[in-house]
Design a protein around this motif. Structure first.
Motif, PDB file in Angstrom:
ATOM      1  N   THR A  61      65.484  60.701  48.420  1.00 37.95           N
ATOM      2  CA  THR A  61      64.368  60.471  48.423  1.00 37.95           C
ATOM      3  C   THR A  61      63.860  60.087  49.880  1.00 37.95           C
ATOM      4  N   LYS A  63      60.086  57.908  49.855  1.00 37.20           N
ATOM      5  CA  LYS A  63      59.024  56.406  50.366  1.00 37.20           C
ATOM      6  C   LYS A  63      59.968  55.195  50.447  1.00 37.20           C
ATOM      7  N   SER A  65      60.573  52.633  49.016  1.00 33.74           N
ATOM      8  CA  SER A  65      60.801  51.742  47.784  1.00 33.74           C
ATOM      9  C   SER A  65      62.333  52.793  46.729  1.00 33.74           C
ATOM     10  N   ASP A  66      61.800  53.898  46.634  1.00 34.25           N
ATOM     11  CA  ASP A  66      62.440  54.840  46.370  1.00 34.25           C
ATOM     12  C   ASP A  66      64.106  55.322  46.512  1.00 34.25           C
ATOM     13  N   LYS A  69      65.272  51.778  45.450  1.00 33.38           N
ATOM     14  CA  LYS A  69      65.644  51.960  44.344  1.00 33.38           C
ATOM     15  C   LYS A  69      67.322  52.672  44.152  1.00 33.38           C
ATOM     16  N   HIS A  70      67.210  53.758  44.946  1.00 35.48           N
ATOM     17  CA  HIS A  70      68.474  54.715  45.062  1.00 35.48           C
ATOM     18  C   HIS A  70      69.728  54.173  46.097  1.00 35.48           C
ATOM     19  N   GLU A 176      60.455  65.872  49.512  1.00 37.97           N
ATOM     20  CA  GLU A 176      59.713  66.050  48.412  1.00 37.97           C
ATOM     21  C   GLU A 176      59.861  67.413  47.687  1.00 37.97           C
TER      22      GLU A 176
END
Length: 213
Positions: A61, A63, A65-66, A69-70, A176
């Protein structure tokens, strides 16, 4: 110098994303004190978001938000999340960087480690939400920098001076591009080309001054 640059939203510090907004709302419900918001956010990112290398996470991950999320990220990703949560509350938050060995010694080279600087109570404090384990124990502190790793004189470990408003570009590129933790470990950069947005910061506590340049 204005601290507005440390409030900006970026592609990695995406505090307008619904998942970050919802988490901020839950964390800071009925909390008005900036200092308490900083403590709550730091402890949430430190404790509730696993460090990806500690758990050999199956995802990489970058960013905020990711990361949310994870529920996992390396130091750079976790710093993005802490910055997003606090910037969403109009609390200036930046990044600081450290040159560290990848392993216990320098046999596999060095990497850039990231932690946060937060402007609260008219001064900057340093907070490392990397996450505790059997070798790392970091508690929230207003007095001494809450840093996961001390520089070791036998190795080329040091702090890059200053505070940066944006995530380290080369580290973001590595995050990335990597498909897993093994690829990421090989790709992590060990250098910085950016200049800090704040080179020197006046601190009330003399013990903190050396951490700002």
């Amino acid at each position: 110098m204005s601290v507005d640059i440390f409030l900006q939203e970026t592609s990695y510090i995406d505090y307008s994303s619904p998942i970050v907004r919802d988490q901020a709302k839950a964390l800071f419900k009925s909390v008005n004190s900036e200092l308490e918001k900083v403590r709550i956010a730091f402890e949430f990112v430190r404790d509730e978001i696993s460090h990806s290398l500690d758990v050999n996470a199956p995802v990489v991950t970058a960013k905020a938000s990711d990361v949310l999320k994870h529920k996992t990220g390396i130091c750079h990703a976790k710093a993005n999340l802490l910055a997003a949560l606090l910037r969403s509350q109009r609390i200036p938050t930046g990044m600081c960087y450290q040159h560290l060995t990848k392993k216990d010694d320098d046999s596999e080279g060095y990497c850039v480690h990231c932690f946060n600087a937060v402007h609260v109570g008219h001064r900057w404090i340093k907070l490392d939400a990397r996450g505790n384990n059997d070798r790392v124990s970091v508690a929230f502190s207003l007095h001494d920098p809450a840093i996961a790793f001390a520089n070791r004189p036998q190795y080329n470990e040091f702090f890059w001076p200053g505070i940066f408003a944006n995530p380290h570009r080369a580290s973001m590129n590595a995050l990335e591009a990597a498909k897993n933790m093994q690829e990421l470990l090989k790709a992590l950069p060990d250098h910085m080309l950016e200049d800090p947005d704040i080179v020197e910061v006046e601190a009330e506590d003399v013990r903190l001054r050396s951490w700002f340049w």
